[in-house]
Design a protein around this motif. Structure first.
Motif, PDB file in Angstrom:
ATOM      1  N   VAL A 137       0.974   4.649 -11.541  1.00 11.94           N
ATOM      2  CA  VAL A 137       0.608   3.488 -10.705  1.00 11.94           C
ATOM      3  C   VAL A 137      -0.739   3.243 -10.624  1.00 11.94           C
ATOM      4  O   VAL A 137      -1.455   2.734 -10.117  1.00 11.94           O
ATOM      5  CB  VAL A 137       1.381   3.059  -9.181  1.00 11.94           C
ATOM      6  CG1 VAL A 137       1.246   2.024  -8.411  1.00 11.94           C
ATOM      7  CG2 VAL A 137       3.165   2.537  -9.968  1.00 11.94           C
ATOM      8  N   ILE A 138      -1.524   4.507  -9.346  1.00 12.21           N
ATOM      9  CA  ILE A 138      -2.942   4.897  -8.927  1.00 12.21           C
ATOM     10  C   ILE A 138      -3.606   4.572 -10.708  1.00 12.21           C
ATOM     11  O   ILE A 138      -4.967   4.411 -10.007  1.00 12.21           O
ATOM     12  CB  ILE A 138      -2.496   6.079  -8.363  1.00 12.21           C
ATOM     13  CG1 ILE A 138      -1.743   6.117  -6.922  1.00 12.21           C
ATOM     14  CG2 ILE A 138      -3.966   6.320  -8.388  1.00 12.21           C
ATOM     15  CD1 ILE A 138      -2.221   4.506  -6.289  1.00 12.21           C
ATOM     16  N   MET A 139      -3.462   5.471 -11.693  1.00  6.69           N
ATOM     17  CA  MET A 139      -4.001   5.901 -12.836  1.00  6.69           C
ATOM     18  C   MET A 139      -4.549   3.836 -12.873  1.00  6.69           C
ATOM     19  O   MET A 139      -5.653   4.409 -13.724  1.00  6.69           O
ATOM     20  CB  MET A 139      -3.419   6.640 -13.596  1.00  6.69           C
ATOM     21  CG  MET A 139      -4.273   7.070 -14.808  1.00  6.69           C
ATOM     22  SD  MET A 139      -3.906   5.883 -16.408  1.00  6.69           S
ATOM     23  CE  MET A 139      -2.434   6.294 -16.616  1.00  6.69           C
ATOM     24  N   THR A 152      -2.809   9.495  -4.974  1.00 10.18           N
ATOM     25  CA  THR A 152      -0.871   9.336  -5.480  1.00 10.18           C
ATOM     26  C   THR A 152      -0.385   9.668  -3.964  1.00 10.18           C
ATOM     27  O   THR A 152       0.945   9.630  -3.624  1.00 10.18           O
ATOM     28  CB  THR A 152      -1.065  11.098  -6.687  1.00 10.18           C
ATOM     29  OG1 THR A 152      -1.514  11.840  -6.059  1.00 10.18           O
ATOM     30  CG2 THR A 152      -1.661  10.244  -7.586  1.00 10.18           C
ATOM     31  N   VAL A 176      -6.665   2.668 -10.946  1.00 10.53           N
ATOM     32  CA  VAL A 176      -8.394   2.740 -11.317  1.00 10.53           C
ATOM     33  C   VAL A 176      -8.256   1.923 -12.742  1.00 10.53           C
ATOM     34  O   VAL A 176      -9.995   1.138 -12.610  1.00 10.53           O
ATOM     35  CB  VAL A 176      -8.748   4.277 -11.531  1.00 10.53           C
ATOM     36  CG1 VAL A 176      -9.969   4.825 -11.523  1.00 10.53           C
ATOM     37  CG2 VAL A 176      -8.219   4.553  -9.987  1.00 10.53           C
ATOM     38  N   SER A 201       7.765   3.297 -10.406  1.00  9.45           N
ATOM     39  CA  SER A 201       7.311   3.149 -10.430  1.00  9.45           C
ATOM     40  C   SER A 201       6.108   4.612  -9.497  1.00  9.45           C
ATOM     41  O   SER A 201       6.155   5.135  -8.441  1.00  9.45           O
ATOM     42  CB  SER A 201       6.656   2.487  -8.681  1.00  9.45           C
ATOM     43  OG  SER A 201       6.807   1.040  -8.454  1.00  9.45           O
ATOM     44  N   LEU A 255      -7.509   9.762  -7.509  1.00  7.34           N
ATOM     45  CA  LEU A 255      -6.505   9.851  -8.363  1.00  7.34           C
ATOM     46  C   LEU A 255      -5.485  11.047  -6.987  1.00  7.34           C
ATOM     47  O   LEU A 255      -4.249  10.544  -6.644  1.00  7.34           O
ATOM     48  CB  LEU A 255      -6.027  10.653 -10.033  1.00  7.34           C
ATOM     49  CG  LEU A 255      -6.758   9.330 -11.069  1.00  7.34           C
ATOM     50  CD1 LEU A 255      -6.232  10.153 -12.311  1.00  7.34           C
ATOM     51  CD2 LEU A 255      -5.333   8.111 -10.757  1.00  7.34           C
ATOM     52  N   PHE A 275       0.023   7.245  -2.225  1.00  2.00           N
ATOM     53  CA  PHE A 275       1.092   6.524  -2.537  1.00  2.00           C
ATOM     54  C   PHE A 275       2.674   6.733  -1.660  1.00  2.00           C
ATOM     55  O   PHE A 275       3.427   6.147  -1.358  1.00  2.00           O
ATOM     56  CB  PHE A 275       0.815   6.083  -3.840  1.00  2.00           C
ATOM     57  CG  PHE A 275       1.897   5.302  -4.500  1.00  2.00           C
ATOM     58  CD1 PHE A 275       1.405   3.708  -5.039  1.00  2.00           C
ATOM     59  CD2 PHE A 275       3.331   5.513  -5.115  1.00  2.00           C
ATOM     60  CE1 PHE A 275       1.966   3.503  -5.328  1.00  2.00           C
ATOM     61  CE2 PHE A 275       3.803   4.503  -5.394  1.00  2.00           C
ATOM     62  CZ  PHE A 275       3.132   3.599  -5.600  1.00  2.00           C
ATOM     63  N   PRO A 325       4.085   7.441  -8.666  1.00  2.00           N
ATOM     64  CA  PRO A 325       2.798   7.305  -7.984  1.00  2.00           C
ATOM     65  C   PRO A 325       1.674   7.952  -9.003  1.00  2.00           C
ATOM     66  O   PRO A 325       0.939   6.445  -9.181  1.00  2.00           O
ATOM     67  CB  PRO A 325       2.536   8.554  -7.151  1.00  2.00           C
ATOM     68  CG  PRO A 325       4.588   9.234  -6.980  1.00  2.00           C
ATOM     69  CD  PRO A 325       4.685   8.500  -8.125  1.00  2.00           C
ATOM     70  N   PHE A 326       1.791   8.193 -10.176  1.00  2.00           N
ATOM     71  CA  PHE A 326       0.140   8.817 -10.653  1.00  2.00           C
ATOM     72  C   PHE A 326       0.058   8.049 -11.244  1.00  2.00           C
ATOM     73  O   PHE A 326      -1.115   7.204 -11.791  1.00  2.00           O
ATOM     74  CB  PHE A 326       0.824   9.634 -11.799  1.00  2.00           C
ATOM     75  CG  PHE A 326      -0.534   9.710 -12.703  1.00  2.00           C
ATOM     76  CD1 PHE A 326      -1.474  11.080 -12.752  1.00  2.00           C
ATOM     77  CD2 PHE A 326       0.328  10.033 -14.022  1.00  2.00           C
ATOM     78  CE1 PHE A 326      -2.535  10.512 -13.425  1.00  2.00           C
ATOM     79  CE2 PHE A 326      -0.685   9.894 -15.422  1.00  2.00           C
ATOM     80  CZ  PHE A 326      -1.949  10.260 -15.201  1.00  2.00           C
ATOM     81  N   ASN A 358       4.439  -2.980 -10.449  1.00  3.63           N
ATOM     82  CA  ASN A 358       5.019  -2.570 -10.634  1.00  3.63           C
ATOM     83  C   ASN A 358       6.601  -2.202  -9.906  1.00  3.63           C
ATOM     84  O   ASN A 358       7.615  -1.628 -10.899  1.00  3.63           O
ATOM     85  CB  ASN A 358       4.027  -1.283 -10.653  1.00  3.63           C
ATOM     86  CG  ASN A 358       3.919  -0.991  -9.183  1.00  3.63           C
ATOM     87  OD1 ASN A 358       4.996   0.023  -8.619  1.00  3.63           O
ATOM     88  ND2 ASN A 358       3.103  -1.234  -8.230  1.00  3.63           N
ATOM     89  N   ARG A 359       6.173  -2.125  -9.166  1.00  3.74           N
ATOM     90  CA  ARG A 359       7.484  -2.670  -8.077  1.00  3.74           C
ATOM     91  C   ARG A 359       9.069  -2.896  -8.521  1.00  3.74           C
ATOM     92  O   ARG A 359      10.083  -2.487  -7.828  1.00  3.74           O
ATOM     93  CB  ARG A 359       7.755  -2.931  -6.547  1.00  3.74           C
ATOM     94  CG  ARG A 359       6.474  -1.126  -5.777  1.00  3.74           C
ATOM     95  CD  ARG A 359       6.727  -1.022  -4.057  1.00  3.74           C
ATOM     96  NE  ARG A 359       6.050  -0.828  -4.386  1.00  3.74           N
ATOM     97  CZ  ARG A 359       5.770   0.437  -4.382  1.00  3.74           C
ATOM     98  NH1 ARG A 359       7.526   1.175  -3.954  1.00  3.74           N
ATOM     99  NH2 ARG A 359       4.722   1.411  -3.917  1.00  3.74           N
TER     100      ARG A 359
END
Lengths: 226, 226
Positions: free
Chosen positions: B117-119, A166, B122, B112, A162, A169, B114-115, B85-86
């Motif tokens: 979207v990335i979380m 991030t 995963v 969007s 993460l 990203f 960052p945290f 997401n975008r």
């Protein structure tokens, strides 16, 4: 009128960091202090390995040292960051110097970025004790070893993925692009907590799978013989 | 000149969301669509539980249903968010409607963040398949069951704690303070993925510990009898 220059050396250059103060110790001094402390924890691990009566393989010894050093870093170094995150950029301690040095590769450590503070908080409070428990499990040959190893390694890997993604990203906006900072600090140091946890998740998975298979057969045999 | 009003209903009110379009389906319609889909996955789980020859306890059955429903939500609903997401804030699909509805409790899903979207990425890519593997492990009485259950539950818990605390860290700035949105959506829905994973981590821990103890004794007995 000239455009105002940022009063700090970090990226993104436009970021406001009004409480920033330069370090008094040099980068080498703060890196050596922390490196030396980690080495001392490693030596303590070697001492404990020498005293235990549990027969240990090379891999077991590596896991005990890794988990003790990890526990120290999570609880002391990362715990320090979490506790002082709002003031860190202006503090005059060797630990603050170290975080100012690392922050060249990721300035989120100096701006109380919400994700960074919360992720590091979980790391200090959970990963640290579970890493210590894993080392205890190795040294005492306790059945707790692989389950603790799996939990701490999954958490280290998840937190780090993460953390790195991030920043990626946002186009690594928080990182100084100089190769020393970007590859030396951001990529290399964090890759350690990606590669080793993957190896230790695989190791825990294999051993738990085998153990559960033996336990299942043993239970079936016991049931049949009753 | 009047101050410009935001063109969206989300918090913080000052947030820019130029691509926002209101939903065409009502909140009830999109909630029923997703609730109905989750219920259908639950029914599939009940069908598979009925067909397996593995003797299952009530807890096993609950875990199989929970993991299959979780896998569906992670891979389809959360996967959809990550993929789109975008554009999500302006899309006209029932899934986008659902995310617009949930986003009253957390607008990060429409910007969007960052945290987030990335979380969620995963979660979709890792938690989903491991949840499916756990269900498979329960239904086939495979030694893989508890190790997969532990991994997916640790990841669900960690992801959710980071998710809730990062919003809390900013004073719940992204949440509509109305109790229906804040307690009904943000607190209640996320608490499900905190409470049940804690229970299943405890369950996996206990079972792996017992299994490793039996395996250790069985191996010692075998060694002694050789």
């Amino acid at each position: 009128m000239e455009a105002q220059q940022p009063q700090h050396p970090y990226f993104p250059r436009s970021m406001s960091m009004p409480h920033y103060q330069p370090s008094q110790f040099s980068a080498i001094e703060s890196l050596l202090t922390v490196g030396g402390s980690a080495f001392a924890v490693g030596l303590l691990a070697v001492f404990l390995i020498g005293r235990t009566k549990t027969p240990l393989t090379c891999k077991d010894k590596f896991v005990a040292i890794w988990m003790m050093v990890s526990a120290g870093i999570h609880m002391v170094l990362e715990g320090y960051f979490v506790y002082h995150n709002r003031d860190l950029a202006g503090m005059q301690t060797v630990m603050a110097d170290l975080w100012r040095e690392y922050s060249h590769s990721d300035s989120r450590y100096l701006t109380s970025d919400p994700f960074t503070v919360i992720m590091e908080g979980v790391t200090a409070v959970c990963d640290g004790p579970f890493a210590a428990l894993t080392a205890y499990g190795v040294l005492t040959d306790s059945p707790v070893r692989y389950v603790a190893q799996l939990i701490v390694s999954v958490m280290q890997l998840y937190g780090n993925v993460l953390y790195m993604l991030t920043n990626a990203f946002e186009g690594f906006a928080y990182s100084n692009p100089h190769p020393y900072y970007f590859y030396g600090y951001f990529v290399f140091m964090n890759a350690i907590w990606v590669v080793i946890p993957i190896y230790l998740i695989h190791d825990a998975w294999t051993n738990i799978y085998r153990g559960m298979l033996i336990a299942k057969r043993a239970t079936t045999v016991t049931k049949k013989s009753q």
